[in-house]
Design a protein around this motif. Structure first.
Motif, short mmCIF file in Angstrom:
data_model
loop_
_atom_site.label_atom_id
_atom_site.label_comp_id
_atom_site.label_asym_id
_atom_site.label_seq_id
_atom_site.Cartn_x
_atom_site.Cartn_y
_atom_site.Cartn_z
N GLY A 71 0.79 -1.23 0.00
CA GLY A 71 0.00 0.00 0.00
C GLY A 71 0.82 1.27 0.00
O GLY A 71 0.32 2.35 -0.34
N THR A 72 2.10 1.16 0.33
CA THR A 72 2.94 2.36 0.35
C THR A 72 3.17 2.93 -1.05
O THR A 72 3.57 4.09 -1.16
CB THR A 72 4.29 2.11 1.03
N VAL A 73 2.92 2.14 -2.09
CA VAL A 73 3.08 2.70 -3.44
C VAL A 73 2.08 3.83 -3.68
O VAL A 73 2.31 4.68 -4.54
CB VAL A 73 2.96 1.62 -4.56
N GLN A 85 -3.73 10.42 -0.51
CA GLN A 85 -2.89 9.23 -0.37
C GLN A 85 -3.09 8.59 1.00
O GLN A 85 -3.27 7.37 1.12
CB GLN A 85 -1.42 9.59 -0.57
N THR A 86 -3.03 9.42 2.04
CA THR A 86 -3.17 8.92 3.40
C THR A 86 -4.56 8.33 3.62
O THR A 86 -4.69 7.27 4.24
CB THR A 86 -2.88 10.04 4.42
N TRP A 129 2.13 7.22 11.19
CA TRP A 129 2.13 8.16 10.08
C TRP A 129 2.96 9.39 10.45
O TRP A 129 3.77 9.86 9.64
CB TRP A 129 0.70 8.58 9.72
N PHE A 130 2.78 9.91 11.65
CA PHE A 130 3.53 11.08 12.10
C PHE A 130 5.03 10.78 12.13
O PHE A 130 5.83 11.59 11.66
CB PHE A 130 3.04 11.52 13.49
N CYS A 131 5.42 9.63 12.64
CA CYS A 131 6.83 9.26 12.70
C CYS A 131 7.44 9.17 11.31
O CYS A 131 8.54 9.68 11.07
CB CYS A 131 7.01 7.94 13.45
N PHE A 132 6.74 8.52 10.37
CA PHE A 132 7.23 8.44 9.00
C PHE A 132 7.31 9.81 8.36
O PHE A 132 8.27 10.12 7.63
CB PHE A 132 6.36 7.50 8.15
N THR A 133 6.33 10.66 8.61
CA THR A 133 6.34 12.01 8.04
C THR A 133 7.54 12.79 8.55
O THR A 133 8.24 13.44 7.76
CB THR A 133 5.03 12.74 8.39
N MET A 134 7.82 12.72 9.84
CA MET A 134 8.98 13.42 10.39
C MET A 134 10.29 12.86 9.81
O MET A 134 11.21 13.62 9.48
CB MET A 134 9.01 13.32 11.92
N TYR A 135 10.36 11.55 9.67
CA TYR A 135 11.55 10.91 9.12
C TYR A 135 11.81 11.40 7.69
O TYR A 135 12.92 11.80 7.35
CB TYR A 135 11.38 9.39 9.14
#
Length: 149
Positions: A71-73, A85-86, A129-135
């Motif tokens: 699903g990340t595609v 997307q989210t 989601w927040f952690c991935f966004t910050m990364y």
């Protein structure tokens, strides 16, 4: 894109099983009875044997992994907004998780338990989601700094 999807699906299946088994081990450790609980009583009762329940749960956790990884595609479709997307990623994965949890008996089949299940899912999804966004924001800044030099 199809190649990425297939690679992510395969790796997602493996990660899903790994995470599922790790959760089972941790649950068994914290129950305090010293026994390994490979599946829920519900799943055991509805499959007729422990091995059938374990095999079914094995594949279901793999499917969860496929759902999240493949699903990340969605996040690589440049013409879509991050909100779109989210939202799509969230809907797909919440449906997969709900049916997986329902069929495996990971929560009682009541309205209250279903609401709690979705509330927990939403909170965990937002945190991840927040952690991935910050990364990825950090990685973008680092890449922009390298480009400026």
């Amino acid at each position: 894109m199809l190649n990425k999807l297939i690679k992510r699906a395969v790796m997602g299946f493996i990660y899903g099983i790994f995470i599922g088994q790790t959760i089972l081990i941790l649950e068994s450790l914290f129950q305090g009875n010293g026994m390994f609980s490979p599946c829920s009583e519900y799943l055991l009762a509805h499959t007729g044997s422990e091995i059938a329940a374990v095999i079914l749960q094995y594949f279901i956790t793999g499917i969860i992994g496929i759902s999240f990884a493949a699903g990340t595609v969605i996040f690589e479709i440049d013409s879509w907004s991050i909100v779109g997307q989210t939202a799509l990623h969230f809907v797909i994965n919440s449906v997969v998780m709900f049916f997986a949890g329902f069929f495996c008996g990971w929560f009682p089949h009541t309205v209250k338990s279903t609401v709690i299940w979705f509330a927990v899912f939403i909170v965990v999804y937002i945190i991840i989601w927040f952690c991935f966004t910050m990364y990825y924001k950090k990685k973008t800044r680092e890449l922009n700094e390298v480009i400026k030099k």
